[in-house]
Write a protein that holds these residues in place. Structure first.
Motif, mmCIF file in Angstrom:
data_model
loop_
_atom_site.group_PDB
_atom_site.id
_atom_site.type_symbol
_atom_site.label_atom_id
_atom_site.label_comp_id
_atom_site.label_asym_id
_atom_site.label_seq_id
_atom_site.Cartn_x
_atom_site.Cartn_y
_atom_site.Cartn_z
ATOM 1 N N ILE A 1 25.543 36.016 64.400
ATOM 2 C CA ILE A 1 24.398 35.469 63.663
ATOM 3 C C ILE A 1 24.627 35.630 62.173
ATOM 4 O O ILE A 1 25.217 36.623 61.728
ATOM 5 N N LYS A 2 24.155 34.645 61.399
ATOM 6 C CA LYS A 2 24.232 34.694 59.938
ATOM 7 C C LYS A 2 22.828 34.765 59.357
ATOM 8 O O LYS A 2 21.852 34.352 59.998
ATOM 9 N N ALA A 3 22.708 35.250 58.119
ATOM 10 C CA ALA A 3 21.408 35.304 57.448
ATOM 11 C C ALA A 3 20.859 33.896 57.299
ATOM 12 O O ALA A 3 21.567 32.972 56.911
ATOM 13 N N GLY A 4 19.579 33.724 57.643
ATOM 14 C CA GLY A 4 18.932 32.426 57.526
ATOM 15 C C GLY A 4 19.192 31.488 58.683
ATOM 16 O O GLY A 4 18.654 30.374 58.719
ATOM 17 N N GLU A 5 20.016 31.898 59.655
ATOM 18 C CA GLU A 5 20.376 31.034 60.772
ATOM 19 C C GLU A 5 19.437 31.254 61.957
ATOM 20 O O GLU A 5 18.953 32.367 62.198
ATOM 21 N N HIS A 6 19.164 30.163 62.700
ATOM 22 C CA HIS A 6 18.396 30.263 63.946
ATOM 23 C C HIS A 6 19.257 29.779 65.107
ATOM 24 O O HIS A 6 19.940 28.755 64.997
ATOM 25 N N GLN A 7 19.246 30.511 66.208
ATOM 26 C CA GLN A 7 19.986 30.114 67.402
ATOM 27 C C GLN A 7 19.084 30.216 68.631
ATOM 28 O O GLN A 7 18.266 31.132 68.743
ATOM 29 N N ASP A 8 19.263 29.263 69.559
ATOM 30 C CA ASP A 8 18.651 29.338 70.886
ATOM 31 C C ASP A 8 19.750 29.717 71.875
ATOM 32 O O ASP A 8 20.682 28.938 72.101
ATOM 33 N N LEU A 9 19.659 30.910 72.422
ATOM 34 C CA LEU A 9 20.659 31.378 73.382
ATOM 35 C C LEU A 9 20.157 31.152 74.802
ATOM 36 O O LEU A 9 19.064 31.603 75.168
ATOM 37 N N LYS A 10 20.950 30.439 75.597
ATOM 38 C CA LYS A 10 20.621 30.184 76.986
ATOM 39 C C LYS A 10 21.641 30.921 77.858
ATOM 40 O O LYS A 10 22.825 30.572 77.860
ATOM 41 N N ILE A 11 21.189 31.921 78.570
ATOM 42 C CA ILE A 11 22.065 32.784 79.359
ATOM 43 C C ILE A 11 22.068 32.305 80.813
ATOM 44 O O ILE A 11 21.030 32.304 81.482
ATOM 45 N N ALA A 12 23.241 31.889 81.293
ATOM 46 C CA ALA A 12 23.381 31.483 82.700
ATOM 47 C C ALA A 12 23.627 32.723 83.553
ATOM 48 O O ALA A 12 24.638 33.415 83.398
ATOM 49 N N MET A 13 22.693 33.038 84.445
ATOM 50 C CA MET A 13 22.762 34.266 85.240
ATOM 51 C C MET A 13 23.640 34.109 86.480
ATOM 52 O O MET A 13 24.007 35.120 87.087
ATOM 53 N N ASN A 14 23.977 32.871 86.893
ATOM 54 C CA ASN A 14 24.744 32.638 88.122
ATOM 55 C C ASN A 14 24.109 33.401 89.284
ATOM 56 O O ASN A 14 24.746 34.159 90.006
ATOM 57 N N ALA A 15 22.784 33.185 89.442
ATOM 58 C CA ALA A 15 22.015 33.956 90.423
ATOM 59 C C ALA A 15 21.042 33.048 91.157
ATOM 60 O O ALA A 15 20.787 31.910 90.759
ATOM 61 N N GLY A 16 20.491 33.557 92.240
ATOM 62 C CA GLY A 16 19.464 32.865 92.997
ATOM 63 C C GLY A 16 18.381 33.833 93.412
ATOM 64 O O GLY A 16 18.411 35.017 93.065
ATOM 65 N N VAL A 17 17.424 33.326 94.181
ATOM 66 C CA VAL A 17 16.300 34.140 94.644
ATOM 67 C C VAL A 17 16.488 34.448 96.126
ATOM 68 O O VAL A 17 16.771 33.544 96.927
ATOM 69 N N LEU A 18 16.347 35.724 96.477
ATOM 70 C CA LEU A 18 16.418 36.164 97.863
ATOM 71 C C LEU A 18 15.039 36.669 98.274
ATOM 72 O O LEU A 18 14.513 37.617 97.682
ATOM 73 N N ALA A 19 14.429 36.014 99.296
ATOM 74 C CA ALA A 19 13.108 36.402 99.802
ATOM 75 C C ALA A 19 13.261 36.918 101.218
ATOM 76 O O ALA A 19 13.702 36.188 102.121
ATOM 77 N N ILE A 20 12.898 38.186 101.433
ATOM 78 C CA ILE A 20 13.112 38.854 102.719
ATOM 79 C C ILE A 20 11.760 39.212 103.332
ATOM 80 O O ILE A 20 10.872 39.741 102.646
ATOM 81 N N THR A 21 11.623 38.948 104.622
ATOM 82 C CA THR A 21 10.452 39.381 105.383
ATOM 83 C C THR A 21 10.942 40.227 106.555
ATOM 84 O O THR A 21 11.833 39.806 107.298
ATOM 85 N N ALA A 22 10.346 41.424 106.707
ATOM 86 C CA ALA A 22 10.751 42.325 107.794
ATOM 87 C C ALA A 22 9.493 42.927 108.414
ATOM 88 O O ALA A 22 9.052 44.004 108.008
ATOM 89 N N PRO A 23 8.885 42.244 109.391
ATOM 90 C CA PRO A 23 7.642 42.749 109.999
ATOM 91 C C PRO A 23 7.822 44.157 110.553
ATOM 92 O O PRO A 23 8.788 44.448 111.260
#
Length: 558
Positions: free
Chosen positions: A469-491
């Protein structure tokens, strides 16, 4: 956060819509003076909207109403004890309340439960009918229980109610403060448009104003009174103090305060007689007093002996000046309201936020401005009676960070999102120096120029991404997590645990995450996993599952 432009006026609507009630009860307004009040609504700081709303409405309230003013979080940044009854309930207090509100600094915590308790006690709620109007933009942060307090005050009070205005609160947070009002028979409200509320307040107060008494009619047999020589005029006031910043300077009439104490035999302060504000004129009974003149961070005091028939006009020289600081992230940039401005002056220190005006003792001043992780300190010489106005440039860049399940996919916007900024260069022990942290989507950081790494965490997924980063600069950082959602049900399960499917040389699998519940949903790196559901009888079941980047996997273990 819900717009304060609506909430401030709503608080005052509570104060004024029940005009008849004020005539029968004494009231204390409590204002939350937390640092978030510096945030802007339509380009105007929330705290300024609050002051203007108070000023507008209080001008319409008859002078015979007994109203007081309390604030918390206005003197110390991290204290749960910072609660002050600034204006005790009394008639004709409108001017004193607006002056006190104008002098508030907004920087502290939210001990709202203790503040309401103190206000109730100041109103002698166990002896007289009393009301508290609380304006808060946050929930209790000092361990108090507002719901329990509401029940306690209702049970032990003669006729006590608390009205609460909450702004920027979600439904769960709102319930935490609404119960304080509801348990006392008061109201919990959120405001509508500020202008509409103010119009309603003005209309309500105008309609409630008592009509002037008719002039007495002369009797049929009125006779001329005998002519009596007028008595010598008694002075209207016997105490007319003046405060000045420097010898020979103009009188200070706005924002200053007077504290008058009885003097004890050894010359020290005794009981407080009164606290007044602005250009003060008063009458003191014969006796000895200590008078303190205050403005901003400065005070001076004088001893005074009052004798009957005498008039006293002492001058208090504060030996002070005014500092006006405009904190800017970079040359030519707008002032940042969230900037911290720390003043170290002869004999003390204070902290403000955003555009800052302080009255301090004359002499050498150290001004430190902090914007995010950037800090700069300047030394300023200030002469008594003078004003120094200065832009302080910190020199920082700005980033906005978000996490995405996969590049080009959905943005992560639930709980469990954490961003840590560390310096890119590792120390000799292999670790990196922590710079800043934030939580949730759209996390913003102000950083000095340099090389950094953002460590993004979404539940069980962790990714590092370097950036510069530099002084006066603006950046939008988009972080790719390479992930998904795991939903578990265990009665019937007592515990659900996720493992790496590969076993080590000892036949053990690495635990990735767990929950003591029958359902468990989490964000996890793409890959293969084994899920074990354990029951209270020590039996267990396990299943395998594959999670794809940007996808959702649902698994039932039974």
């Amino acid at each position: 956060m819900v717009g304060f432009s609506r909430s401030a006026a709503a608080a005052l609507l509570l104060l004024c819509t029940t005009t008849y009630g004020f005539a029968a009860e004494r009231v204390i307004i409590i204002l939350d003076a937390s640092g978030s009040m510096w945030s802007q609504i339509d380009g105007k700081p929330r705290q300024e909207i609050a002051r203007q709303s108070l000023r507008t409405v209080l001008q319409s309230i008859p002078a015979d109403r007994e109203i007081g003013f309390m604030a918390y979080g206005h003197r110390e940044k991290g204290s749960c004890e910072d609660i002050e009854l600034i204006v005790p309930p009394r008639q004709g207090s409108a001017s004193a309340i607006t002056t006190a509100a104008d002098g508030l600094r907004f920087l502290g915590k939210t001990p709202l439960t203790a503040a309401v308790k103190q206000a109730a006690e100041a109103l002698k709620y166990k002896e007289d009918k009393a009301k508290v109007v609380l304006i808060t933009d946050g929930i209790e942060t000092c361990g108090g229980d507002p719901c329990a307090l509401g029940k306690e005050l209702k049970a032990s009070g003669v006729d006590f109610t608390a009205d609460v205005v909450g702004f920027g609160l979600n439904s769960d947070e709102g319930r935490q403060v609404a119960c304080l009002a509801e348990n006392t028979g008061g109201k919990y409200i959120q405001a509508s448009d500020e202008k509409a509320l103010r119009d309603a307040l003005v209309e309500t107060m105008a309609a409630a104003a008592p009509a002037p008494a008719p002039a007495p009619q002369p009797g049929p047999a009125a006779q001329a009174a005998p002519v009596v020589a007028p008595a010598p005029e008694k002075p209207e006031f016997n105490f007319l103090p003046t405060a000045v910043f420097a010898d020979g300077g103009s009188a200070v009439t706005d924002g200053n305060a007077w504290e008058i104490y009885k003097a004890q035999a050894d010359g020290t302060r005794g009981d407080l007689v009164t606290t007044e504000y602005g250009a003060y004129k008063g009458n003191l009974e014969p006796g000895e007093y200590l008078v303190v003149a205050r403005d901003g961070e400065v005070k001076t005091e004088q001893k005074l002996k009052v004798e009957a028939g005498q008039v006293y006009k002492p001058v208090f020289t504060l030996n002070a000046g005014t500092l006006v600081i405009h904190p800017r992230p970079n040359e030519g940039a707008d002032v940042l309201d969230g900037a911290t401005v720390e003043f170290v002056y002869p004999g003390g220190s204070t902290t403000s936020y955003g555009n800052s005006t302080v009255i301090v003792p004359a002499g050498e001043q150290q001004v430190t401005v902090k914007i995010g992780s950037g800090t700069v300190t300047e030394t300023i010489q200030l002469a008594a009676g003078k004003t120094v106005e200065k832009d302080v440039i910190v020199g920082v860049g700005n980033i906005n960070v978000n996490a995405f399940y996969v590049a080009g996919g959905d943005k992560a916007d639930g709980s469990g999102i954490d961003f840590q900024i560390v310096k890119a260069k590792k120390g000799i022990d292999g670790t990196r120096e922590n710079v800043d942290n934030s939580y949730g989507p759209d996390s913003k950081f102000w950083l000095p120029p340099g090389d950094y790494v953002v460590v993004a965490t979404v539940d069980l997924a962790v990714v590092e991404q370097p950036f510069t980063i530099k002084a006066g600069e603006h950046q939008d950082l988009k972080i790719a997590m390479n992930a998904g959602v795991l939903a578990i049900t265990a009665p019937g399960a007592e515990k659900i645990e996720i493992f790496d499917p590969k076993k080590d040389v000892n036949g053990n699998r690495k635990s990735i995450g767990y929950a003591y519940d029958q359902k468990y949903q989490t964000v996890i790196p793409a890959g293969d996993y084994v899920v074990v559901a354990g029951k209270s009888d020590t039996s267990s079941k396990e299943s395998s599952v594959t999670v794809k980047a940007g996808g959702r996997a649902e698994l039932t273990v039974q």
